[in-house]
Scaffold this motif. Structure first.
Motif, mmCIF file in Angstrom:
data_model
loop_
_atom_site.group_PDB
_atom_site.id
_atom_site.type_symbol
_atom_site.label_atom_id
_atom_site.label_comp_id
_atom_site.label_asym_id
_atom_site.label_seq_id
_atom_site.Cartn_x
_atom_site.Cartn_y
_atom_site.Cartn_z
ATOM 1 N N HIS A 1 0.832 -1.197 0.000
ATOM 2 C CA HIS A 1 0.000 0.000 0.000
ATOM 3 C C HIS A 1 0.870 1.252 0.000
ATOM 4 C CE1 HIS A 1 1.095 0.206 4.239
ATOM 5 N NE2 HIS A 1 0.736 -1.065 4.350
ATOM 6 N N PRO A 2 0.286 2.424 -0.270
ATOM 7 C CA PRO A 2 1.055 3.676 -0.233
ATOM 8 C C PRO A 2 1.614 3.931 1.167
ATOM 9 C CG PRO A 2 -1.049 4.005 -1.345
ATOM 10 C CD PRO A 2 -1.110 2.648 -0.715
ATOM 11 N N HIS A 3 2.674 4.718 1.222
ATOM 12 C CA HIS A 3 3.256 5.095 2.510
ATOM 13 C C HIS A 3 2.193 5.774 3.376
ATOM 14 C CE1 HIS A 3 7.540 4.187 1.927
ATOM 15 N NE2 HIS A 3 7.282 4.405 0.653
ATOM 16 N N GLY A 4 2.111 5.339 4.624
ATOM 17 C CA GLY A 4 1.137 5.881 5.546
ATOM 18 C C GLY A 4 -0.224 5.225 5.472
ATOM 19 N N GLY A 5 -0.357 4.203 4.612
ATOM 20 C CA GLY A 5 -1.662 3.576 4.428
ATOM 21 C C GLY A 5 -1.806 2.217 5.073
ATOM 22 N N ALA A 6 -0.990 1.920 6.082
ATOM 23 C CA ALA A 6 -1.049 0.608 6.724
ATOM 24 C C ALA A 6 -2.403 0.388 7.375
ATOM 25 C CB ALA A 6 0.056 0.475 7.765
ATOM 26 N N PRO A 7 -2.982 -0.803 7.223
ATOM 27 C CA PRO A 7 -4.261 -1.083 7.896
ATOM 28 C C PRO A 7 -4.076 -1.104 9.408
ATOM 29 C CG PRO A 7 -3.370 -3.073 6.877
ATOM 30 C CD PRO A 7 -2.510 -1.939 6.415
ATOM 31 N N GLU A 8 -5.149 -0.823 10.132
ATOM 32 C CA GLU A 8 -5.058 -0.728 11.593
ATOM 33 C C GLU A 8 -4.640 -2.039 12.236
ATOM 34 O OE1 GLU A 8 -8.689 0.753 13.166
ATOM 35 O OE2 GLU A 8 -8.476 2.762 12.271
ATOM 36 N N ASN A 9 -4.966 -3.161 11.599
ATOM 37 C CA ASN A 9 -4.639 -4.455 12.191
ATOM 38 C C ASN A 9 -3.308 -5.019 11.715
ATOM 39 O OD1 ASN A 9 -5.584 -4.863 9.592
ATOM 40 N ND2 ASN A 9 -6.646 -6.772 10.076
ATOM 41 N N ALA A 10 -2.482 -4.197 11.061
ATOM 42 C CA ALA A 10 -1.172 -4.668 10.617
ATOM 43 C C ALA A 10 -0.285 -4.972 11.820
ATOM 44 C CB ALA A 10 -0.502 -3.624 9.732
ATOM 45 N N ARG A 11 0.318 -6.154 11.830
ATOM 46 C CA ARG A 11 1.235 -6.500 12.912
ATOM 47 C C ARG A 11 2.614 -5.898 12.663
ATOM 48 N NH1 ARG A 11 1.326 -10.598 16.915
ATOM 49 N NH2 ARG A 11 -0.925 -10.560 16.604
ATOM 50 N N TRP A 12 3.066 -5.946 11.403
ATOM 51 C CA TRP A 12 4.366 -5.375 11.061
ATOM 52 C C TRP A 12 4.239 -4.635 9.733
ATOM 53 C CZ3 TRP A 12 4.182 -10.870 11.929
ATOM 54 C CH2 TRP A 12 4.525 -11.235 13.237
ATOM 55 N N THR A 13 4.927 -3.519 9.609
ATOM 56 C CA THR A 13 4.942 -2.742 8.369
ATOM 57 C C THR A 13 6.386 -2.435 7.992
ATOM 58 O OG1 THR A 13 2.754 -1.783 8.748
ATOM 59 C CG2 THR A 13 4.219 -0.592 7.271
ATOM 60 N N ILE A 14 6.688 -2.646 6.721
ATOM 61 C CA ILE A 14 8.056 -2.531 6.210
ATOM 62 C C ILE A 14 8.094 -1.430 5.166
ATOM 63 C CG2 ILE A 14 9.948 -3.780 5.101
ATOM 64 C CD1 ILE A 14 8.336 -6.382 5.926
ATOM 65 N N ASP A 15 8.995 -0.474 5.337
ATOM 66 C CA ASP A 15 9.137 0.608 4.368
ATOM 67 C C ASP A 15 9.900 0.136 3.136
ATOM 68 O OD1 ASP A 15 7.808 2.593 5.791
ATOM 69 O OD2 ASP A 15 9.593 3.076 6.966
ATOM 70 N N LYS A 16 9.383 0.511 1.966
ATOM 71 C CA LYS A 16 10.033 0.273 0.680
ATOM 72 C C LYS A 16 10.220 1.619 -0.008
ATOM 73 C CE LYS A 16 9.832 -4.279 0.879
ATOM 74 N NZ LYS A 16 10.958 -5.190 0.701
ATOM 75 N N ARG A 17 10.832 1.589 -1.195
ATOM 76 C CA ARG A 17 11.017 2.838 -1.921
ATOM 77 C C ARG A 17 9.699 3.374 -2.464
ATOM 78 N NH1 ARG A 17 15.954 0.991 -5.739
ATOM 79 N NH2 ARG A 17 14.396 -0.612 -6.109
ATOM 80 N N HIS A 18 8.920 2.507 -3.108
ATOM 81 C CA HIS A 18 7.695 2.948 -3.753
ATOM 82 C C HIS A 18 6.469 2.865 -2.856
ATOM 83 C CE1 HIS A 18 10.008 3.129 -7.348
ATOM 84 N NE2 HIS A 18 10.020 1.832 -7.592
ATOM 85 N N GLU A 19 6.528 2.017 -1.816
ATOM 86 C CA GLU A 19 5.351 1.755 -1.017
ATOM 87 C C GLU A 19 5.745 1.145 0.317
ATOM 88 O OE1 GLU A 19 6.972 -1.444 -2.547
ATOM 89 O OE2 GLU A 19 5.713 -0.588 -4.101
ATOM 90 N N GLN A 20 4.763 0.687 1.065
ATOM 91 C CA GLN A 20 4.994 -0.070 2.289
ATOM 92 C C GLN A 20 4.354 -1.447 2.151
ATOM 93 O OE1 GLN A 20 3.222 2.858 5.031
ATOM 94 N NE2 GLN A 20 5.177 2.918 6.102
ATOM 95 N N VAL A 21 4.919 -2.416 2.878
ATOM 96 C CA VAL A 21 4.356 -3.754 2.921
ATOM 97 C C VAL A 21 3.932 -4.027 4.347
ATOM 98 C CG1 VAL A 21 4.825 -6.216 2.641
ATOM 99 C CG2 VAL A 21 5.805 -4.575 1.018
ATOM 100 N N SER A 22 2.683 -4.444 4.536
ATOM 101 C CA SER A 22 2.178 -4.782 5.859
ATOM 102 C C SER A 22 1.862 -6.263 5.941
ATOM 103 C CB SER A 22 0.912 -3.980 6.196
ATOM 104 O OG SER A 22 1.235 -2.615 6.446
ATOM 105 N N VAL A 23 2.138 -6.840 7.115
ATOM 106 C CA VAL A 23 1.819 -8.241 7.390
ATOM 107 C C VAL A 23 0.734 -8.266 8.455
ATOM 108 C CG1 VAL A 23 2.705 -10.474 8.133
ATOM 109 C CG2 VAL A 23 4.191 -8.912 6.833
ATOM 110 N N ILE A 24 -0.382 -8.875 8.139
ATOM 111 C CA ILE A 24 -1.519 -9.000 9.051
ATOM 112 C C ILE A 24 -1.638 -10.466 9.455
ATOM 113 C CG2 ILE A 24 -4.006 -8.731 9.313
ATOM 114 C CD1 ILE A 24 -2.402 -6.821 6.545
ATOM 115 N N LEU A 25 -1.727 -10.763 10.731
ATOM 116 C CA LEU A 25 -1.914 -12.140 11.195
ATOM 117 C C LEU A 25 -3.398 -12.417 11.385
ATOM 118 C CD1 LEU A 25 0.959 -12.664 13.787
ATOM 119 C CD2 LEU A 25 0.923 -13.227 11.355
ATOM 120 N N GLU A 26 -3.844 -13.517 10.799
ATOM 121 C CA GLU A 26 -5.245 -13.906 10.876
ATOM 122 C C GLU A 26 -5.360 -15.310 11.457
ATOM 123 O OE1 GLU A 26 -7.043 -11.433 7.123
ATOM 124 O OE2 GLU A 26 -6.301 -13.459 6.760
ATOM 125 N N PRO A 27 -6.462 -15.623 12.180
ATOM 126 C CA PRO A 27 -6.634 -16.962 12.754
ATOM 127 C C PRO A 27 -6.627 -18.046 11.684
ATOM 128 C CG PRO A 27 -8.237 -15.411 13.645
ATOM 129 C CD PRO A 27 -7.560 -14.721 12.496
#
Length: 396
Positions: free
Chosen positions: A370-396
């Motif tokens: 997603h775009p920088h600053g657009g991490a979902p509220e339930n993201a456990r970890w967010t990783i900055d990239k050059r073009h965007e961010q990557v978020s990891v969400i843990l689900e049951p």
């Protein structure tokens, strides 16, 4: 009395290879299996011994002057797994980033049939020449083989129903989104702090949302999107540390670490099975890296790593740590081996992270880009990239 031995021909070896993948649940006995039965992999890796061409192993085809792999034929298992994720249908238009040997493009061409199209792009001129020649020789003459930088895709052949990337990608550039048809599917080996997961992504508004992911390893993408891995060899080819960025590491201190006793902490935790989230828990450790042990490490008395290829681990100052295991079957137990000035402290720190993971070991990871600053509220970890961010969400 004479004893005759039979040597399996390429057709039989190909059938066995596909059978193993189906039996292991990597692919279903459907279109992908049929394509892999039809396309002769050995024709695309002519320098490999025939049996090696049908083992579940990658075949490196091009290296740089330092011996680092630039291009390869991926192992059949990950080829099949990614094609399963891609869900190619007859008549689809498909873009492949990374032609390699041309084998994957031949499989795609078989899957899309006469009403579909396949375009494959590679940045290495020699790979383009070889892929073109091998595709022509095996009857896949309609595949477009383009010399270019995969960061920019190939707009001329789009829009595409499917895009597949066969090199480790640091980012998901805007060009791939622009060239993908609405509700199209992107399958990409996404690099996240040293982890690589083959992720099937769909576009949802301004973000990509994963539908599936699988552990994998790939040669890093080259060109404008390149972020080189950093490899540090310790102790006369004893231990290789691989980092996914250019962080500073005190190599001399780590070389000296190998002269110190190893510290092992047992966690009381069973190793993960299948696609687990343990590596995501470890990736937030300072100095996170991949630790690969050579034969010389075992001669030094170090315990074997969790996997044959090594283990994820961490480096802090003059100490490194990695996962190991003991026991058999359901009695196996994860441990952490640390070597260096603070071996006991780092071993316990990593062990604590393993125990924290165990409390949520049955969760699954969903990945969003997603775009920088657009991490979902339930993201456990967010990783900055050059073009965007990557978020990891843990689900049951």
């Amino acid at each position: 009395m004479s004893i005759s031995t039979s040597v399996s021909g390429p057709g039989e070896l190909r059938m066995r290879m596909v059978g193993r993948l189906v039996d292991a649940g990597v692919i279903e006995d459907g279109p992908v299996a049929e394509a892999m039965r039809a396309v002769p992999r050995h024709e695309f890796v002519p320098d490999a011994e025939l049996r090696a061409a049908y083992r579940d192993e990658a075949v490196v085809t091009h290296r740089d002057p330092d011996g680092i792999a630039l291009s390869s034929a991926s192992a059949p298992g990950i080829v099949g797994a990614m094609l399963r994720q891609l869900d190619v249908r007859a008549g689809h238009r498909v873009l492949e980033i990374g032609a390699g040997t041309g084998y994957n493009a031949a499989l795609l061409d078989t899957l899309v049939g006469p009403d579909g199209t396949v375009t494959t792009v590679d940045i290495l001129p020699e790979a383009v020449r070889e892929a073109r020649a091998r595709l022509d020789a095996t009857g896949h003459t309609t595949v477009r083989v383009v010399l270019g930088d995969g960061e920019f895709g190939d707009a001329a052949g789009g829009p595409y129903d499917r895009i597949i990337v066969t090199a480790g990608a640091w980012d998901v550039p805007a060009s791939w989104a622009a060239q993908l048809a609405p509700d199209g599917l992107l399958v990409v080996p996404l690099r996240m702090r040293g982890l690589t997961r083959s992720v099937a992504l769909r576009r949802r508004g301004d973000r990509w949302v994963s539908e599936d992911s699988a552990e994998c390893g790939f040669v890093p993408i080259q060109g404008a999107g390149a972020v080189a891995e950093r490899n540090i060899m310790l102790g006369e080819s004893s231990v290789l540390l691989r980092f996914d960025d250019d962080r500073q590491v005190r190599k001399a201190a780590l070389d000296e670490a190998l002269d110190r006793p190893a510290h092992t902490r047992w966690t009381g935790v069973r190793p993960p099975r299948g696609e687990a989230t343990l590596d995501f828990w470890l990736m937030t450790l300072p100095g996170f890296c991949r630790v690969i042990l050579m034969d010389a490490a075992f001669e030094r008395g170090l315990p074997r790593a969790l996997n044959a290829w090594g283990s994820m681990g961490a480096v802090q100052a003059g100490t490194f740590a990695y996962l190991t295991a003991r026991g058999q079957g359901d009695a196996r137990e994860l441990g952490v081996c640390a070597v260096g000035a603070d071996g006991a402290g780092l071993a316990e720190g990593v062990a604590e992270r393993v125990r924290a993971w165990d409390a949520e070991r049955d969760s699954r990871a969903r990945i969003e880009v997603h775009p920088h600053g657009g991490a979902p509220e339930n993201a456990r970890w967010t990783i900055d990239k050059r073009h965007e961010q990557v978020s990891v969400i843990l689900e049951p």
